[in-house]
Motif scaffolding. Structure first.
Motif, PDB file in Angstrom:
ATOM      1  N   GLY A 138      -3.916   5.969   1.292  1.00 30.21           N
ATOM      2  CA  GLY A 138      -3.211   4.658   0.577  1.00 30.21           C
ATOM      3  C   GLY A 138      -3.900   4.297  -0.367  1.00 30.21           C
ATOM      4  N   THR A 139      -3.092   3.660  -1.408  1.00 36.21           N
ATOM      5  CA  THR A 139      -3.420   3.155  -2.702  1.00 36.21           C
ATOM      6  C   THR A 139      -2.616   1.576  -2.995  1.00 36.21           C
ATOM      7  N   GLN A 140      -3.285   0.655  -3.257  1.00 34.48           N
ATOM      8  CA  GLN A 140      -2.582  -0.695  -3.142  1.00 34.48           C
ATOM      9  C   GLN A 140      -2.046  -0.793  -4.674  1.00 34.48           C
TER      10      GLN A 140
ATOM     11  N   VAL B  60       0.874  -1.203   0.006  1.00 34.07           N
ATOM     12  CA  VAL B  60      -0.061  -0.119   0.281  1.00 34.07           C
ATOM     13  C   VAL B  60       0.927   1.256  -0.215  1.00 34.07           C
TER      14      VAL B  60
END
Length: 116
Positions: free
Chosen positions: A109-111, A93
């Motif tokens: 957050g971004t995966q 993440v």
């Protein structure tokens, strides 16, 4: 209200590329040093790259140097992370961070998943 909104994550094959974006609002963006951190499965959060508020001075973790590029556009309050030659160990993440004086803000957050 301060907001940092990341986008651009996803699933990519090894050797592929992604570009992450982080749009900031509620702050005087040009004052802030901007960073990207990541937290992989079972790992602690680590600094990936950062860029100072002016002059574009950048710093990278050894594990991503030469593959990732951080940049910012103060006109639209956005910081980017261009990720090339992605490896499975880049799976994490990815979080955007803004820091100025005692102010320290995080995005949600971004995966990023690197897998064949």
């Amino acid at each position: 209200q301060v907001r940092l909104v990341e986008s651009g994550g996803g699933l990519v094959q090894p050797g592929g590329s992604l570009r992450l974006s982080c749009a900031a609002s509620g702050v005087t963006f040009s004052n802030y040093a901007m960073s990207w951190y990541r937290q992989g499965p079972g790992k602690e959060r680590e600094l990936v790259a950062n860029i100072l508020s002016a002059g574009g001075i950048t710093r990278y973790a050894a594990s991503v140097k030469g593959r990732f590029t951080i940049s910012r556009d103060n006109a639209i309050n956005t910081v980017y992370l261009q990720m090339n030659s992605l490896k499975p160990e880049d799976t994490a993440v990815y979080y955007c961070n803004a820091r100025f004086s005692l102010n320290n803000f995080w995005g949600q957050g971004t995966q990023v998943t690197v897998s064949s």
